[in-house]
Design a protein around this motif. Structure first.
Motif, PDB file in Angstrom:
ATOM      1  N   ASN A 330      68.835 -80.303  36.866  1.00 36.66           N
ATOM      2  CA  ASN A 330      68.576 -79.936  35.472  1.00 36.66           C
ATOM      3  C   ASN A 330      69.260 -80.906  34.519  1.00 36.66           C
ATOM      4  O   ASN A 330      70.440 -80.793  34.240  1.00 36.66           O
ATOM      5  CB  ASN A 330      69.082 -78.510  35.226  1.00 36.66           C
ATOM      6  N   THR A 331      68.467 -81.869  34.012  1.00 33.62           N
ATOM      7  CA  THR A 331      69.037 -82.844  33.082  1.00 33.62           C
ATOM      8  C   THR A 331      68.373 -82.737  31.717  1.00 33.62           C
ATOM      9  O   THR A 331      68.651 -83.528  30.831  1.00 33.62           O
ATOM     10  CB  THR A 331      68.806 -84.275  33.583  1.00 33.62           C
ATOM     11  N   ASN A 332      67.481 -81.792  31.566  1.00 36.68           N
ATOM     12  CA  ASN A 332      66.678 -81.643  30.358  1.00 36.68           C
ATOM     13  C   ASN A 332      65.706 -82.788  30.162  1.00 36.68           C
ATOM     14  O   ASN A 332      65.156 -82.966  29.079  1.00 36.68           O
ATOM     15  CB  ASN A 332      67.536 -81.473  29.097  1.00 36.68           C
ATOM     16  N   GLU A 333      65.499 -83.602  31.183  1.00 34.44           N
ATOM     17  CA  GLU A 333      64.464 -84.632  31.166  1.00 34.44           C
ATOM     18  C   GLU A 333      63.373 -84.129  32.091  1.00 34.44           C
ATOM     19  O   GLU A 333      63.662 -83.401  33.044  1.00 34.44           O
ATOM     20  CB  GLU A 333      64.981 -85.945  31.772  1.00 34.44           C
ATOM     21  N   LEU A 334      62.156 -84.550  31.819  1.00 33.98           N
ATOM     22  CA  LEU A 334      61.082 -84.218  32.743  1.00 33.98           C
ATOM     23  C   LEU A 334      61.454 -84.760  34.119  1.00 33.98           C
ATOM     24  O   LEU A 334      61.921 -85.896  34.239  1.00 33.98           O
ATOM     25  CB  LEU A 334      59.765 -84.854  32.266  1.00 33.98           C
ATOM     26  N   ALA A 335      61.270 -83.929  35.138  1.00 35.54           N
ATOM     27  CA  ALA A 335      61.694 -84.302  36.486  1.00 35.54           C
ATOM     28  C   ALA A 335      61.096 -85.650  36.885  1.00 35.54           C
ATOM     29  O   ALA A 335      59.925 -85.934  36.597  1.00 35.54           O
ATOM     30  CB  ALA A 335      61.259 -83.228  37.467  1.00 35.54           C
ATOM     31  N   GLU A 336      61.919 -86.464  37.556  1.00 35.14           N
ATOM     32  CA  GLU A 336      61.482 -87.789  37.978  1.00 35.14           C
ATOM     33  C   GLU A 336      60.250 -87.675  38.873  1.00 35.14           C
ATOM     34  O   GLU A 336      60.173 -86.779  39.729  1.00 35.14           O
ATOM     35  CB  GLU A 336      62.631 -88.436  38.768  1.00 35.14           C
ATOM     36  N   GLY A 337      59.301 -88.568  38.659  1.00 33.81           N
ATOM     37  CA  GLY A 337      58.096 -88.544  39.497  1.00 33.81           C
ATOM     38  C   GLY A 337      56.977 -87.718  38.900  1.00 33.81           C
ATOM     39  O   GLY A 337      55.826 -87.850  39.296  1.00 33.81           O
ATOM     40  N   LEU A 338      57.302 -86.849  37.936  1.00 30.97           N
ATOM     41  CA  LEU A 338      56.247 -86.034  37.303  1.00 30.97           C
ATOM     42  C   LEU A 338      55.773 -86.703  36.024  1.00 30.97           C
ATOM     43  O   LEU A 338      56.543 -87.353  35.336  1.00 30.97           O
ATOM     44  CB  LEU A 338      56.789 -84.656  36.914  1.00 30.97           C
ATOM     45  N   THR A 339      54.507 -86.498  35.704  1.00 31.71           N
ATOM     46  CA  THR A 339      54.046 -86.886  34.366  1.00 31.71           C
ATOM     47  C   THR A 339      53.380 -85.690  33.712  1.00 31.71           C
ATOM     48  O   THR A 339      52.837 -84.817  34.390  1.00 31.71           O
ATOM     49  CB  THR A 339      53.041 -88.063  34.395  1.00 31.71           C
ATOM     50  N   VAL A 340      53.457 -85.665  32.396  1.00 34.46           N
ATOM     51  CA  VAL A 340      52.814 -84.593  31.635  1.00 34.46           C
ATOM     52  C   VAL A 340      51.581 -85.192  30.983  1.00 34.46           C
ATOM     53  O   VAL A 340      51.684 -86.220  30.313  1.00 34.46           O
ATOM     54  CB  VAL A 340      53.744 -84.069  30.519  1.00 34.46           C
ATOM     55  N   THR A 341      50.458 -84.571  31.182  1.00 37.34           N
ATOM     56  CA  THR A 341      49.251 -85.095  30.550  1.00 37.34           C
ATOM     57  C   THR A 341      48.908 -84.306  29.295  1.00 37.34           C
ATOM     58  O   THR A 341      49.150 -83.101  29.224  1.00 37.34           O
ATOM     59  CB  THR A 341      48.055 -85.068  31.532  1.00 37.34           C
ATOM     60  N   ASP A 342      48.371 -85.008  28.289  1.00 38.60           N
ATOM     61  CA  ASP A 342      47.819 -84.308  27.127  1.00 38.60           C
ATOM     62  C   ASP A 342      46.295 -84.326  27.211  1.00 38.60           C
ATOM     63  O   ASP A 342      45.597 -84.011  26.263  1.00 38.60           O
ATOM     64  CB  ASP A 342      48.319 -84.912  25.815  1.00 38.60           C
ATOM     65  N   ASP A 343      45.792 -84.719  28.365  1.00 37.94           N
ATOM     66  CA  ASP A 343      44.334 -84.784  28.550  1.00 37.94           C
ATOM     67  C   ASP A 343      43.905 -83.761  29.604  1.00 37.94           C
ATOM     68  O   ASP A 343      43.247 -84.092  30.585  1.00 37.94           O
ATOM     69  CB  ASP A 343      43.924 -86.208  28.964  1.00 37.94           C
ATOM     70  N   TRP A 344      44.313 -82.495  29.376  1.00 39.63           N
ATOM     71  CA  TRP A 344      43.943 -81.439  30.315  1.00 39.63           C
ATOM     72  C   TRP A 344      42.460 -81.142  30.221  1.00 39.63           C
ATOM     73  O   TRP A 344      41.799 -81.490  29.227  1.00 39.63           O
ATOM     74  CB  TRP A 344      44.764 -80.179  30.029  1.00 39.63           C
ATOM     75  N   HIS A 345      41.953 -80.503  31.264  1.00 38.36           N
ATOM     76  CA  HIS A 345      40.521 -80.182  31.322  1.00 38.36           C
ATOM     77  C   HIS A 345      40.294 -78.681  31.250  1.00 38.36           C
ATOM     78  O   HIS A 345      40.966 -77.907  31.910  1.00 38.36           O
ATOM     79  CB  HIS A 345      39.905 -80.768  32.595  1.00 38.36           C
TER      80      HIS A 345
END
Ligand code: HSE
Length: 424
Positions: A330-345
């Motif tokens: 828990n570092t308050n950063e998005l977990a390494e290796g993950l990406t968050v998309t704003d282009d959901w379907h």
């Protein structure tokens, strides 16, 4: 029999509920867990304030250190709400080696990394079942009961105020502003409703829930957020005609290493389990690779339901030899290796006001076609003053594609009135 000395930080609605439950349920707690909780000190802002419960005045203090620093107090319960000073007080209690039980989603979502680091460093416990959806045991279910699953999707009605407002708008055909002011008059919405109606409260809860579900930190600031202030009675009515119910959903999905996490008004089919969750109730619908679909439903707020979760956490904490911590770093950063998309379907509901002239509809469908978006359903109402209402639902499409298409559609001839995501 074990005696546990407890301190409260705050004694409003939730604190009074916990006080009441601890007293009413004392004998059962002793019988079931062989433990007696002894409330030694209660931090309040105003010692003289009238409270729902008769709390002995000699327990009240305005000095936080009398709770956080008292060596006799083993467990600190936090009900102050807000980020500060609740975070600092909890931090102090954790540093003093005390178990902390909190109902504070905001402080946890924004400062979880700091609190957890302190808890781990000092061997303290940090428990927060009450911070998300009140009485619904979604935290423990996610942490423990669903440990055997890869949770791929969570969709929740996690804010009772907005669900109450949307339910009434839907049942009465009323406008948002009218229902909100009525809810405020009845004490069902806060005088300043921003946190609820703008989706902040739901996003805090989604940050906590999705981090636990994905065993990877999903910080608050990566969550897309849109509240219900722009929802119109017209959209709810058109949705009804098409077989959809409007809800403010907190949604988190994971596909491989890509996640989307978002809070926004969402149409769901009338036969979706979440569609029948009305009034101020909460529910979380989730899908795990082994457990399949599951829904938890219940009271997400209120004095007694929140106290139910707090006291359960207290009992859980005393039943453990070592504190229970989440599995992720828990570092308050998005977990390494993950990406968050704003282009959901998903599918999209679109309402347009268009000049009733030849070629206008053809241009609308062409703009959608140019972005690879196919129409599933289309409805046009007789024109009034030369302007027709057009409502359409798309097949699955990307968020970026629909935004591009709507930007191209908007013109002198066509006004884009609303776009609402549709989930199945
Ligand atoms: N204000 C919240 C709700 C309750 O309306 O659900 C606490 O998170």
């Amino acid at each position: 029999m074990r005696k546990v000395s407890v301190g409260f930080l705050g004694c409003g609605n939730i604190g009074c509920g916990v006080w009441k439950l601890l007293n009413e349920f004392k004998a059962d707690i002793l019988h079931r867990s062989d433990v007696e909780f002894d409330v030694k000190r209660i931090l309040v802002r105003d010692v003289k304030k009238k409270r729902d419960q008769v709390v002995p005045e000699e327990l009240l203090t305005t000095d936080p250190a009398q709770v956080t620093d008292d060596p006799e107090i083993e467990m600190v319960l936090e009900f102050m709400g807000g980020e500060t000073p609740a975070t600092q007080y909890m931090l102090r209690a954790l540093e003093m080696g005390k178990t902390v039980v909190t109902a504070n989603k905001m402080a946890l979502a924004l400062n979880w990394h700091i609190l957890q680091a302190a808890a781990e460093k000092h061997g303290s416990g940090l428990y927060y079942e009450a911070a998300v959806c009140g009485a619904i045991p979604i935290i423990r279910t996610t942490l423990d009961s669903l440990m055997s699953n890869r949770i791929e999707e969570m969709m929740g009605i996690v804010n009772g105020t907005t669900n109450y407002i949307l339910t009434r708008m839907s049942q009465e055909g009323s406008d948002y502003a009218e229902v909100l002011s009525d809810a405020q008059r009845l004490g069902l919405a806060e005088p300043d409703p921003t946190s609820d109606v703008e989706g902040f409260d739901a996003a805090y809860k989604l940050s906590i829930l999705s981090s636990l579900a994905f065993h990877a930190r999903v910080p608050f600031d990566v969550i897309y957020r849109q509240g219900i202030t722009q929802v119109s009675a017209a959209d709810i009515a058109f949705g009804k005609e098409l077989g959809y119910t409007l809800k403010l959903l907190a949604i988190a999905k994971r596909s491989g290493d890509v996640i989307d996490a978002r809070v926004h008004p969402t149409f769901i089919p009338d036969d979706h389990p979440l569609a029948s969750v009305n009034g101020s109730f909460n529910a979380i619908f989730l899908h795990g690779h082994a457990c399949d679909d599951m829904m938890l439903f219940g009271r997400g707020a209120g004095s007694a339901p929140t106290a139910s979760a707090v006291v359960a956490d207290m009992l859980y904490a005393v039943s453990r030899d070592t504190p229970r911590h989440p599995t992720f770093r828990n570092t308050n950063e998005l977990a390494e290796g993950l990406t968050v998309t704003d282009d959901w379907h998903c599918s999209f509901y679109v309402r347009l006001t268009a000049s009733d002239r030849p070629g206008v509809l053809a241009r609308i469908t062409a703009c959608l076609g140019d972005e690879g978006i196919s129409i599933r359903n289309l409805m046009q109402r007789d024109a009034v003053d030369g302007h027709a209402q057009i409502v359409l639902i798309t097949h699955d499409a990307g968020e970026c594609a629909i935004r591009k298409a709507l930007a191209a559609i908007a013109s002198d001839d066509v006004q884009v009135e609303s776009m609402i995501r549709v989930e199945r």
